[in-house]
Design a protein around this motif. Structure first.
Motif, PDB file in Angstrom:
ATOM      1  N   HIS A 152      72.747 -34.844   5.395  1.00  0.00           N
ATOM      2  CA  HIS A 152      71.494 -34.273   5.883  1.00  0.00           C
ATOM      3  C   HIS A 152      71.363 -32.792   5.498  1.00  0.00           C
ATOM      4  CE1 HIS A 152      70.494 -37.878   7.955  1.00  0.00           C
ATOM      5  NE2 HIS A 152      71.374 -37.742   8.929  1.00  0.00           N
ATOM      6  N   GLU A 153      72.444 -32.050   5.651  1.00  0.00           N
ATOM      7  CA  GLU A 153      72.403 -30.622   5.322  1.00  0.00           C
ATOM      8  C   GLU A 153      72.121 -30.418   3.838  1.00  0.00           C
ATOM      9  OE1 GLU A 153      76.145 -29.199   6.684  1.00  0.00           O
ATOM     10  OE2 GLU A 153      75.635 -29.376   8.813  1.00  0.00           O
ATOM     11  N   ASN A 154      72.799 -31.194   2.995  1.00  0.00           N
ATOM     12  CA  ASN A 154      72.565 -31.101   1.550  1.00  0.00           C
ATOM     13  C   ASN A 154      71.123 -31.444   1.197  1.00  0.00           C
ATOM     14  OD1 ASN A 154      75.241 -30.444   1.082  1.00  0.00           O
ATOM     15  ND2 ASN A 154      75.848 -32.525   0.536  1.00  0.00           N
ATOM     16  N   PHE A 155      70.630 -32.505   1.808  1.00  0.00           N
ATOM     17  CA  PHE A 155      69.286 -32.995   1.498  1.00  0.00           C
ATOM     18  C   PHE A 155      68.220 -31.972   1.878  1.00  0.00           C
ATOM     19  CE2 PHE A 155      65.402 -35.404   2.330  1.00  0.00           C
ATOM     20  CZ  PHE A 155      65.322 -36.240   1.225  1.00  0.00           C
ATOM     21  N   TYR A 162      61.868 -29.797   5.826  1.00  0.00           N
ATOM     22  CA  TYR A 162      62.207 -30.018   7.228  1.00  0.00           C
ATOM     23  C   TYR A 162      61.220 -30.996   7.865  1.00  0.00           C
ATOM     24  CZ  TYR A 162      65.068 -26.067   6.100  1.00  0.00           C
ATOM     25  OH  TYR A 162      65.989 -25.258   5.477  1.00  0.00           O
ATOM     26  N   ILE A 163      60.389 -31.589   7.001  1.00  0.00           N
ATOM     27  CA  ILE A 163      59.445 -32.615   7.408  1.00  0.00           C
ATOM     28  C   ILE A 163      59.935 -33.944   6.850  1.00  0.00           C
ATOM     29  CG2 ILE A 163      57.038 -33.381   7.258  1.00  0.00           C
ATOM     30  CD1 ILE A 163      57.520 -30.763   8.803  1.00  0.00           C
ATOM     31  N   ILE A 172      62.506 -33.217  10.582  1.00  0.00           N
ATOM     32  CA  ILE A 172      63.894 -33.682  10.505  1.00  0.00           C
ATOM     33  C   ILE A 172      64.829 -32.501  10.782  1.00  0.00           C
ATOM     34  CG2 ILE A 172      63.492 -35.655   8.991  1.00  0.00           C
ATOM     35  CD1 ILE A 172      64.326 -33.899   6.618  1.00  0.00           C
ATOM     36  N   ILE A 173      64.346 -31.591  11.634  1.00  0.00           N
ATOM     37  CA  ILE A 173      65.144 -30.408  11.971  1.00  0.00           C
ATOM     38  C   ILE A 173      66.222 -30.765  12.989  1.00  0.00           C
ATOM     39  CG2 ILE A 173      65.071 -28.113  13.012  1.00  0.00           C
ATOM     40  CD1 ILE A 173      62.230 -27.832  11.925  1.00  0.00           C
ATOM     41  N   SER A 174      65.825 -31.419  14.071  1.00  0.00           N
ATOM     42  CA  SER A 174      66.754 -31.754  15.147  1.00  0.00           C
ATOM     43  C   SER A 174      67.706 -32.866  14.733  1.00  0.00           C
ATOM     44  CB  SER A 174      65.965 -32.196  16.382  1.00  0.00           C
ATOM     45  OG  SER A 174      66.818 -32.770  17.339  1.00  0.00           O
ATOM     46  N   ASP A 175      68.982 -32.719  15.091  1.00  0.00           N
ATOM     47  CA  ASP A 175      69.970 -33.771  14.809  1.00  0.00           C
ATOM     48  C   ASP A 175      69.600 -35.072  15.495  1.00  0.00           C
ATOM     49  OD1 ASP A 175      71.436 -32.054  13.265  1.00  0.00           O
ATOM     50  OD2 ASP A 175      72.928 -31.595  14.809  1.00  0.00           O
ATOM     51  N   GLY A 176      68.904 -34.985  16.632  1.00  0.00           N
ATOM     52  CA  GLY A 176      68.522 -36.181  17.367  1.00  0.00           C
ATOM     53  C   GLY A 176      67.345 -36.917  16.757  1.00  0.00           C
ATOM     54  N   ASN A 177      66.700 -36.306  15.758  1.00  0.00           N
ATOM     55  CA  ASN A 177      65.517 -36.929  15.162  1.00  0.00           C
ATOM     56  C   ASN A 177      65.694 -37.167  13.670  1.00  0.00           C
ATOM     57  OD1 ASN A 177      62.844 -37.945  15.436  1.00  0.00           O
ATOM     58  ND2 ASN A 177      62.053 -36.123  14.412  1.00  0.00           N
ATOM     59  N   ILE A 178      66.947 -37.266  13.230  1.00  0.00           N
ATOM     60  CA  ILE A 178      67.185 -37.428  11.798  1.00  0.00           C
ATOM     61  C   ILE A 178      68.189 -38.556  11.557  1.00  0.00           C
ATOM     62  CG2 ILE A 178      68.996 -35.665  11.753  1.00  0.00           C
ATOM     63  CD1 ILE A 178      68.000 -34.873   8.974  1.00  0.00           C
ATOM     64  N   VAL A 179      67.865 -39.396  10.605  1.00  0.00           N
ATOM     65  CA  VAL A 179      68.726 -40.522  10.262  1.00  0.00           C
ATOM     66  C   VAL A 179      68.779 -40.646   8.744  1.00  0.00           C
ATOM     67  CG1 VAL A 179      68.295 -41.861  12.364  1.00  0.00           C
ATOM     68  CG2 VAL A 179      66.767 -42.103  10.399  1.00  0.00           C
ATOM     69  N   HIS A 195      73.808 -46.548  -2.653  1.00  0.00           N
ATOM     70  CA  HIS A 195      73.276 -45.883  -3.841  1.00  0.00           C
ATOM     71  C   HIS A 195      72.492 -44.639  -3.424  1.00  0.00           C
ATOM     72  CE1 HIS A 195      71.268 -45.068  -7.599  1.00  0.00           C
ATOM     73  NE2 HIS A 195      72.012 -45.989  -8.189  1.00  0.00           N
ATOM     74  N   PRO A 196      72.756 -43.486  -4.044  1.00  0.00           N
ATOM     75  CA  PRO A 196      72.089 -42.238  -3.638  1.00  0.00           C
ATOM     76  C   PRO A 196      70.572 -42.276  -3.757  1.00  0.00           C
ATOM     77  CG  PRO A 196      73.271 -41.946  -5.716  1.00  0.00           C
ATOM     78  CD  PRO A 196      73.720 -43.244  -5.136  1.00  0.00           C
ATOM     79  N   ASN A 197      70.045 -43.065  -4.692  1.00  0.00           N
ATOM     80  CA  ASN A 197      68.593 -43.135  -4.845  1.00  0.00           C
ATOM     81  C   ASN A 197      67.937 -44.100  -3.863  1.00  0.00           C
ATOM     82  OD1 ASN A 197      68.734 -41.298  -6.904  1.00  0.00           O
ATOM     83  ND2 ASN A 197      68.661 -42.825  -8.535  1.00  0.00           N
ATOM     84  N   ASN A 198      68.761 -44.690  -3.009  1.00  0.00           N
ATOM     85  CA  ASN A 198      68.223 -45.557  -1.962  1.00  0.00           C
ATOM     86  C   ASN A 198      68.390 -44.931  -0.587  1.00  0.00           C
ATOM     87  OD1 ASN A 198      66.961 -47.935  -1.065  1.00  0.00           O
ATOM     88  ND2 ASN A 198      68.926 -48.870  -0.533  1.00  0.00           N
ATOM     89  N   LEU A 199      68.918 -43.719  -0.540  1.00  0.00           N
ATOM     90  CA  LEU A 199      69.200 -43.060   0.728  1.00  0.00           C
ATOM     91  C   LEU A 199      68.472 -41.723   0.799  1.00  0.00           C
ATOM     92  CD1 LEU A 199      73.085 -43.594   0.807  1.00  0.00           C
ATOM     93  CD2 LEU A 199      71.387 -44.898   2.099  1.00  0.00           C
ATOM     94  N   MET A 200      67.880 -41.447   1.948  1.00  0.00           N
ATOM     95  CA  MET A 200      67.314 -40.113   2.164  1.00  0.00           C
ATOM     96  C   MET A 200      67.218 -39.841   3.653  1.00  0.00           C
ATOM     97  SD  MET A 200      63.296 -40.435   1.128  1.00  0.00           S
ATOM     98  CE  MET A 200      63.655 -41.317  -0.389  1.00  0.00           C
ATOM     99  N   SER A 201      67.181 -38.574   3.991  1.00  0.00           N
ATOM    100  CA  SER A 201      67.000 -38.186   5.389  1.00  0.00           C
ATOM    101  C   SER A 201      65.565 -38.465   5.798  1.00  0.00           C
ATOM    102  CB  SER A 201      67.308 -36.702   5.565  1.00  0.00           C
ATOM    103  OG  SER A 201      68.654 -36.410   5.244  1.00  0.00           O
ATOM    104  N   SER A 202      65.399 -39.072   6.963  1.00  0.00           N
ATOM    105  CA  SER A 202      64.043 -39.339   7.453  1.00  0.00           C
ATOM    106  C   SER A 202      64.017 -39.130   8.957  1.00  0.00           C
ATOM    107  CB  SER A 202      63.624 -40.769   7.118  1.00  0.00           C
ATOM    108  OG  SER A 202      64.191 -41.694   8.027  1.00  0.00           O
ATOM    109  N   CYS A 203      62.807 -39.121   9.510  1.00  0.00           N
ATOM    110  CA  CYS A 203      62.685 -39.004  10.962  1.00  0.00           C
ATOM    111  C   CYS A 203      63.084 -40.326  11.613  1.00  0.00           C
ATOM    112  CB  CYS A 203      61.267 -38.617  11.362  1.00  0.00           C
ATOM    113  SG  CYS A 203      60.013 -39.898  11.099  1.00  0.00           S
TER     114      CYS A 203
END
Length: 328
Positions: A152-155, A162-163, A172-179, A195-203
């Protein structure tokens, strides 16, 4: 909606792919073709350990447990009950799907994946080993460890975002609202679950039961392809106090809207109220004359800082709101 990249996380996840996911299947196929020469898969790895570093990694992996049973026992069952041709086909599916994602082609065809392999890729590789400091130390002893938090930090820092890149409605700022969200669902496509292209931080909302569908609709755009928010046509119904959106005749955009369930999110009265008040607030900052035309390029620069929600919606309906307000 926001176009993003994932290069820093990709470097780490590629190590996982190259040392675990791919050799796990290729070595299983090799063992199946020579099974009569070895007592077990573990014995086969012991005989090969000096050839490639990943043999030592696999030795560690197969001695882990899944549902209280050692992975190596699952694999013996798989080899004993399935033909080599079947296992080779599974490996071909893995290679094909991962190559597609390497090339940012997200239009995967759903294939039949063996239940044992599905559980191993999802429950073991993704669920348990993503945050496993020991496995990252074995993969690359000269590198730092890896975890979901680091992902998450890298992303966020790589993209200065942060949206939520999926919906642009939540942060996606709060740890409780990020997956970590799988764009292509891991339940149907377990071979691309790491796979990295199938993963991203989201709300959390885009990942939960009211968020993205458990299946996806192809052909489709991904935030790793294009800035989808600029392709969506936003509208505003003042009588119904409701926001509308559609793909402006482009199927890949329509399928994105459908997959992410964006219409229910954007049709809420809260979204209408927020974009209405935001538009009037911004208009008041920029000009004192309600009839003055707004420089769209300046407005775009003002909004696109990826720090506040509803950027693309505001850009899409800003003039309509200001004209409506001027006529009130």
């Amino acid at each position: 909606m926001w176009k993003v990249s994932n290069f820093k996380n990709e470097a780490k996840l590629k190590l996982f792919q190259d040392n675990i996911c791919s050799p796990f299947l290729s070595t299983l196929v090799e063992y199946a073709t020579k099974k009569q020469l070895f007592q077990s898969f573990e014995n086969y790895l012991d005989q090969q350990h000096s050839k490639k570093n990943y043999y030592n990694v696999l030795k560690y992996v197969i001695n882990l447990k899944l549902n209280k049973i050692y992975i190596k026992f699952y694999l013996e069952e798989l080899v004993n009950t399935k033909k080599v041709k079947y296992l080779r086909k599974q490996f071909e599916i893995f290679k094909k799907q991962n190559t597609q994602l390497d090339n940012f082609d997200f239009n995967l065809v759903k294939e039949s994946i063996d239940p044992i392999l599905k559980d191993i890729f999802i429950e073991l590789f993704y669920q348990k080993l993503f945050d496993n400091a020991k496995i990252w130390g074995i993969i690359d002893s000269h590198s730092t460890t890896f975890s979901r938090q680091i992902f998450h930090e890298n992303f966020k820092r790589e993209n200065n975002i942060y949206i939520c890149p999926y919906c642009d409605t939540d942060t996606i700022i709060s740890d409780g609202n990020i997956v970590i969200e799988h764009f292509i669902p891991k339940s149907d496509y377990p071979f691309v679950s790491m796979h990295p292209n199938n993963l991203m931080s989201s709300c959390y909302g885009c990942n939960g039961i009211y968020g993205k569908h458990t299946k996806y609709y192809a052909p489709i755009y991904s935030p790793y392809n294009v800035q989808i928010g600029e392709l969506i046509k936003f509208g505003i119904d003042f009588s119904e106090k409701k926001v509308t959106l559609d793909g402006a005749g482009e199927l890949k955009v329509d399928n994105y809207i459908k997959t992410l369930r964006l219409e229910p999110k954007y049709s809420k009265r809260d979204v209408f109220d927020l974009v209405y008040s935001n538009s009037n607030f911004i208009f008041g900052l920029i000009t004192k004359d309600k009839k003055q035309e707004i420089d769209t390029d300046l407005l775009k620069k003002y909004l696109q800082v990826k720090k506040n929600p509803l950027t693309f919606l505001t850009l899409g309906v800003f003039n309509d709101v200001c004209k409506y307000e001027s006529n009130e």
